[in-house]
Design a protein around this motif. Structure first.
Motif, short mmCIF file in Angstrom:
data_model
loop_
_atom_site.label_atom_id
_atom_site.label_comp_id
_atom_site.label_asym_id
_atom_site.label_seq_id
_atom_site.Cartn_x
_atom_site.Cartn_y
_atom_site.Cartn_z
N ALA A 28 47.50 -38.41 91.53
CA ALA A 28 47.79 -36.99 91.80
C ALA A 28 47.07 -36.47 93.04
N GLN A 29 45.88 -36.96 93.32
CA GLN A 29 45.13 -36.47 94.47
C GLN A 29 45.82 -36.79 95.79
N TYR A 30 46.74 -37.75 95.78
CA TYR A 30 47.44 -38.14 97.01
C TYR A 30 48.73 -37.36 97.23
N ARG A 31 49.12 -36.55 96.26
CA ARG A 31 50.33 -35.73 96.42
C ARG A 31 50.13 -34.83 97.64
N ASP A 32 51.09 -34.84 98.52
CA ASP A 32 51.06 -34.03 99.75
C ASP A 32 49.98 -34.45 100.73
N ARG A 33 49.29 -35.57 100.48
CA ARG A 33 48.26 -36.07 101.40
C ARG A 33 48.68 -37.35 102.11
N LEU A 34 49.46 -38.17 101.43
CA LEU A 34 49.88 -39.44 102.02
C LEU A 34 51.28 -39.30 102.62
N VAL A 35 51.43 -39.87 103.81
CA VAL A 35 52.72 -39.88 104.48
C VAL A 35 53.03 -41.33 104.81
N PRO A 36 54.10 -41.89 104.26
CA PRO A 36 55.01 -41.30 103.28
C PRO A 36 54.33 -41.14 101.92
N PRO A 37 54.92 -40.32 101.06
CA PRO A 37 54.31 -40.09 99.75
C PRO A 37 54.22 -41.38 98.92
N SER A 38 53.24 -41.42 98.03
CA SER A 38 53.08 -42.58 97.16
C SER A 38 54.22 -42.64 96.15
N ALA A 39 54.83 -43.80 96.05
CA ALA A 39 55.89 -44.01 95.06
C ALA A 39 55.33 -44.05 93.63
N ALA A 40 54.02 -44.18 93.49
CA ALA A 40 53.42 -44.22 92.15
C ALA A 40 53.73 -42.94 91.38
N LEU A 41 53.86 -41.84 92.10
CA LEU A 41 54.14 -40.57 91.44
C LEU A 41 55.58 -40.49 90.94
N ASN A 42 56.41 -41.47 91.32
CA ASN A 42 57.80 -41.53 90.85
C ASN A 42 57.98 -42.49 89.68
N GLU A 43 56.90 -43.14 89.26
CA GLU A 43 57.00 -44.06 88.12
C GLU A 43 57.47 -43.29 86.88
N THR A 44 58.19 -43.99 86.03
CA THR A 44 58.65 -43.46 84.74
C THR A 44 58.33 -44.50 83.66
N THR A 45 58.49 -44.12 82.42
CA THR A 45 58.28 -45.12 81.37
C THR A 45 59.32 -46.24 81.50
N ASP A 46 60.52 -45.92 81.96
CA ASP A 46 61.54 -46.96 82.16
C ASP A 46 61.12 -47.93 83.26
N SER A 47 60.59 -47.42 84.37
CA SER A 47 60.18 -48.32 85.45
C SER A 47 58.99 -49.17 85.01
N LEU A 48 58.10 -48.60 84.21
CA LEU A 48 56.98 -49.40 83.70
C LEU A 48 57.46 -50.45 82.69
N ALA A 49 58.49 -50.11 81.92
CA ALA A 49 59.04 -51.09 80.97
C ALA A 49 59.60 -52.29 81.72
N ARG A 50 60.22 -52.06 82.88
CA ARG A 50 60.72 -53.19 83.68
C ARG A 50 59.56 -54.04 84.18
N ARG A 51 58.41 -53.42 84.44
CA ARG A 51 57.23 -54.18 84.90
C ARG A 51 56.72 -55.10 83.80
N LEU A 52 56.93 -54.74 82.55
CA LEU A 52 56.52 -55.62 81.44
C LEU A 52 57.31 -56.92 81.46
#
Length: 164
Positions: A28-52
């Motif tokens: 969260a601290q990187y929101r609006d600070r990193l360019v381009p924005p961190s894709a971590a903030l777009n993770e969902t439970t579905d995307s994490l399930a694919r990582r399993l």
């Protein structure tokens, strides 16, 4: 000395909301600070399930089960990619990140990987320094799409023979 927390490898979707919360709070601290924005903030439970399916999602938790941090690991040929290392601010400074990194290295060794790699933003020198302290070395610099100058670096740690 016993650690005040333990690492748990998720074996199904039940605790993915807790992992997602730790990732979102950690980044969260990187929101609006990193360019381009961190894709971590777009993770969902579905995307994490694919990582399993392609690796592991690991949680660090205290003795009561409160999640202190999370990390993902993806098996790629003879290496493991460490991704989404996240420790929310209230849990920092206690060794949670280094313990999660060590857990990914153990997972990699168990999977027969020869190395662990990761990507880190050049704009985050503290993160780079932490990975260097843990034995990771720069392997290359890359630019995100649309950027002409490097925005991140890849780092690698070759696992020692004793881990293999």
């Amino acid at each position: 000395m016993n650690s005040p927390f333990r690492v748990v490898r998720l074996d199904g979707p039940g605790r993915l909301p807790e992992a997602l919360d730790a990732i979102h709070r950690g980044f969260a601290q990187y929101r609006d600070r990193l360019v381009p924005p961190s894709a971590a903030l777009n993770e969902t439970t579905d995307s994490l399930a694919r990582r399993l399916l392609d690796g592991a999602v690991l949680l660090a938790e205290d003795a009561t089960g409160v999640v202190l941090g999370a990390v993902c690991a993806e098996i790629r040929a003879d290496m493991v990619y460490l991704d989404r290392l996240a420790v929310p601010p209230a849990s920092r400074g206690r060794g949670v990140a280094s313990t999660l990194v060590a857990a990914v290295e153990a997972f990699a060794a168990e999977a027969g990987a020869r190395s662990v790699t990761l990507g880190v933003r050049l704009a985050l020198p503290g993160n780079i320094a932490m990975f260097e302290r843990l034995g990771y070395r720069e392997s290359k610099r890359t630019a995100h799409p649309g950027f002409s100058e490097p925005t991140s670096m890849s780092m690698v740690k070759v696992l020692s023979a004793r881990l293999l």
